[in-house]
Scaffold this active site. Sequence first.
Site, short mmCIF file in Angstrom:
data_model
loop_
_atom_site.label_atom_id
_atom_site.label_comp_id
_atom_site.label_asym_id
_atom_site.label_seq_id
_atom_site.Cartn_x
_atom_site.Cartn_y
_atom_site.Cartn_z
N THR A 72 0.78 -0.96 0.15
CA THR A 72 -0.17 0.20 0.08
C THR A 72 0.91 1.21 0.60
O THR A 72 1.21 2.29 -0.45
CB THR A 72 -0.95 0.10 1.08
OG1 THR A 72 -2.14 -1.18 0.69
CG2 THR A 72 -1.80 1.04 1.66
N GLN A 179 1.05 -9.48 -6.64
CA GLN A 179 0.52 -9.69 -6.85
C GLN A 179 1.51 -11.29 -7.63
O GLN A 179 0.39 -12.34 -8.39
CB GLN A 179 -1.28 -10.06 -7.60
CG GLN A 179 -1.94 -9.58 -6.03
CD GLN A 179 -2.25 -10.47 -5.25
OE1 GLN A 179 -1.80 -12.31 -5.17
NE2 GLN A 179 -2.82 -10.24 -4.37
N SER A 199 5.53 -6.21 -2.38
CA SER A 199 4.81 -6.68 -0.71
C SER A 199 5.81 -8.79 -0.25
O SER A 199 5.15 -9.52 -0.52
CB SER A 199 3.49 -6.39 -0.69
OG SER A 199 2.84 -6.37 0.64
N CYS A 325 -9.85 -6.31 1.11
CA CYS A 325 -10.00 -4.74 1.69
C CYS A 325 -11.14 -4.18 1.45
O CYS A 325 -11.48 -3.09 1.71
CB CYS A 325 -9.40 -3.60 0.22
SG CYS A 325 -7.51 -4.83 -0.04
C1 LIG Z 1 -2.13 -6.96 -1.24
C2 LIG Z 1 -2.05 -6.61 -2.06
C3 LIG Z 1 -1.42 -4.45 -2.19
C4 LIG Z 1 -1.56 -4.30 -0.42
O1 LIG Z 1 -0.07 -5.00 -0.34
P1 LIG Z 1 0.00 -4.67 1.49
O2 LIG Z 1 1.19 -4.55 1.87
O3 LIG Z 1 -0.98 -5.55 2.23
O4 LIG Z 1 0.03 -3.50 2.04
C5 LIG Z 1 -0.85 -4.01 -3.18
N1 LIG Z 1 -1.63 -4.77 -4.66
C6 LIG Z 1 -1.74 -5.93 -5.13
C7 LIG Z 1 -2.11 -5.90 -5.88
C8 LIG Z 1 -2.27 -6.08 -3.32
O5 LIG Z 1 -2.79 -8.03 -4.17
#
Ligand SMILES: *Cc1c(COP(=O)(O)O)cnc(C)c1O
Length: 391
Positions: A72, A179, A199, A325
Amino acid sequence: MRRVYLDHSATTPVRPEVLEAMLPFLKDAYGNPSSIHSFGQEGKKALEDSREKIAAAIGASSDEIVFTSGGTEADNLAITGTARAYARKGRHIIISSIEHHAALDSAKYLEKQGFQVTYLPVTGEGLVRVEDVAGAIRPETILISVMHVNNEVGTVQPVAEIGRLARERGIIFHTDAVQSLGKLPVNVNEMQADLVAVSSHKIYGPKGVGALYIRRGVRLEPMFYGGGQERKRRPGTENLPGIVGFGRAAELIVPEMEAEVTRLTAMRDRLLDGIVARIDDIVITGSRQHRVGNNASFCVKYVEGESMLLLLDMQGVAASSGSACTSGSLDPSHVLLAMGIPVEVAHGSLRMTLGRQNTEEDVDYVLEVLPPIVDRLRRMSPLYAASGRGK
Ligand SMILES: *Cc1c(COP(=O)(O)O)cnc(C)c1O
């Protein structure tokens, strides 16, 4: 009761090797990486080792990696940071309508600040068309943001073509690879990306840590002000145990990727085909061809996704409807709506995302428990009765 976790796009468990790597930094190796003494220098070395591991996982140089608190923050920093830095050049940005809210809401925030934003449509298969990107470019466009893999339907976007187009026009290109890391090759040069968000907790690392790749020469305004950490692009004492865990997770996932993706794809296909064979009126959401191997997303007509989730959970199966989310709100997913799926169908969406611990027995179990759940809900559904299928 059997417990089957099929929500790996929401988060993944920390793998034992990762926890092992983190523990020293939660115990004796507690030095602040900014300190001069040996405690600090030990931390500094671990920080830079992790930076190299993340860089290696995405084909970057370590000086182009900035650690953040997660995907995020990386998306926010990429989008608002470059918009602020390049506002004098132009105030128009292009973003796909199926981005994660971290990116989408950053663009919405910029809109309130006076930037103009073009939200790209997608095909019924959940894919951005390169022609639409080309058509949206204006002389004042400074940034294009299109995710690599969508978190809800798993579709793989044509990022390399979009990156090439952006580069030809001198526009910065950001892609959210949260992802795709560990599921597809992620290479900043092949994607021709200037900014890439990743992430840790989506690749079996700890939560609360991520990174933004920032191509050398790309400027951005920081979101935080404070110390000089991360060369002032992200000040604040580093989350060292998290960063070490993230580095270890990235180092482990890339070499295993091919074999694991092959295994998961076969299981996912058996799951999806089995569901379609056992339950009527299933709408598979998103391209089956341009999709990551672990994602099974579909809509079950005439039932509510939330109701299925609750009954699945009572049978020990963890899945999701729309994205984690937006759960909690009853609005259907913006991704499914952008794909042109009717609202009433989108309400019946389910997403099952497989991961390392899943086995063939898990697939068998879901194929056993899901059909009676759908049956039961449809028998109570006025929509189903009205469709004339209930008899
Ligand atoms: C989970 C996710 C995020 C956010 O990542 P966090 O580490 O949970 O803040 C952003 N983009 C995508 C495509 C995600 O799947």
